[in-house]
Design a protein around this motif. Sequence first.
Motif, PDB file in Angstrom:
ATOM      1  N   GLU A 139       0.824  -1.103  -0.062  1.00 14.60           N
ATOM      2  CA  GLU A 139      -0.067   0.082  -0.148  1.00 14.60           C
ATOM      3  C   GLU A 139       1.001   1.218   0.001  1.00 14.60           C
ATOM      4  OE1 GLU A 139      -0.136  -2.447   2.129  1.00 14.60           O
ATOM      5  OE2 GLU A 139      -2.149  -3.300   1.907  1.00 14.60           O
ATOM      6  N   ASN A 140       0.201   2.373  -0.483  1.00 16.11           N
ATOM      7  CA  ASN A 140       0.747   3.735  -0.355  1.00 16.11           C
ATOM      8  C   ASN A 140       2.306   3.694  -1.086  1.00 16.11           C
ATOM      9  OD1 ASN A 140      -1.141   4.672   1.314  1.00 16.11           O
ATOM     10  ND2 ASN A 140      -0.284   3.560   2.916  1.00 16.11           N
ATOM     11  N   LYS A 170      -0.513  -3.630  -5.210  1.00 16.17           N
ATOM     12  CA  LYS A 170      -1.543  -2.986  -4.005  1.00 16.17           C
ATOM     13  C   LYS A 170      -1.654  -1.720  -4.407  1.00 16.17           C
ATOM     14  CE  LYS A 170      -1.817  -6.367  -0.538  1.00 16.17           C
ATOM     15  NZ  LYS A 170      -0.931  -7.718  -1.142  1.00 16.17           N
ATOM     16  N   SER A 171      -0.947  -0.999  -5.092  1.00 14.47           N
ATOM     17  CA  SER A 171      -0.862   0.442  -5.050  1.00 14.47           C
ATOM     18  C   SER A 171      -0.163   1.034  -6.394  1.00 14.47           C
ATOM     19  CB  SER A 171      -0.180   1.437  -3.985  1.00 14.47           C
ATOM     20  OG  SER A 171       1.164   1.088  -3.909  1.00 14.47           O
ATOM     21  N   THR A 214      -3.861   3.577  -3.311  1.00 18.55           N
ATOM     22  CA  THR A 214      -4.032   2.294  -2.812  1.00 18.55           C
ATOM     23  C   THR A 214      -5.158   1.513  -3.392  1.00 18.55           C
ATOM     24  OG1 THR A 214      -2.599   2.597  -0.942  1.00 18.55           O
ATOM     25  CG2 THR A 214      -4.001   0.786  -1.002  1.00 18.55           C
TER      26      THR A 214
END
Length: 236
Positions: A139-140, A170-171, A214
């Motif tokens: 994420e991120n 995921k991002s 994300t």
Amino acid sequence: MTAVLALLSAAFLVLPANAEPLPFDDCPAATLCLYSGTDGSGERRDFTDAQSAEAYDAGWDDRTLSAKNNTKGWACLYVDAGYGGLLQTIKPGNSDEYQTSDTRFVRTLSGHKVVPTRALCFTGYERCPDNRVCTFPQENGRGPVTVHLPSTDPAGKNYGNSYGTEAAPKSVFNRTGKHVCFYPEPSFSGTWTDDDPARTKYGAYVVLRGDSTTVPEPFADTFRSHELVNGTTECQ
């Protein structure tokens, strides 16, 4: 007078010849210092406030047991390469120890960066070059970045990339001047079905030009290809 001089001489005699240096005293200014021992002991590795390391070399990976942040920024230290996994933050001027209080950080640190604010320790989008689509396994924008170089598919005329069996992200950061349409199949196709009562189907996940995000469910970990388009109605 003689008695006073004798007392002063005695006082001077009890002082140590060389005072022990304080922990981390050897860390230069504007430097992040990493140590292989506790309390600033052992071998030391120095990084200037402008030197980030997405991954340490084999000689230093997983060796840090203490650190001194002698820079004006926040130091972010990561367990995984690519600014991924668990992390610790050290504010300017402070030191930190990685001993037995939390075994997850004992000789596990693999990279770092120095940033203006603590919030930036939790993102990694800044690594994406201009005019590129970048995907990340965490994420991120964290974890090793994959930079996609746009190319035209001769068969489908899709201006994009097909990932095949590559790990799905995921991002995402879309730093191009076009919108990007992501698909669950490597051939710029496929659909997703939501878990809502209506079982809504989606043919593409869109990230607008200049946006980072994300990826939510049901799209996370499923992208296999993408194309760049001028308008979102051009998605397959």
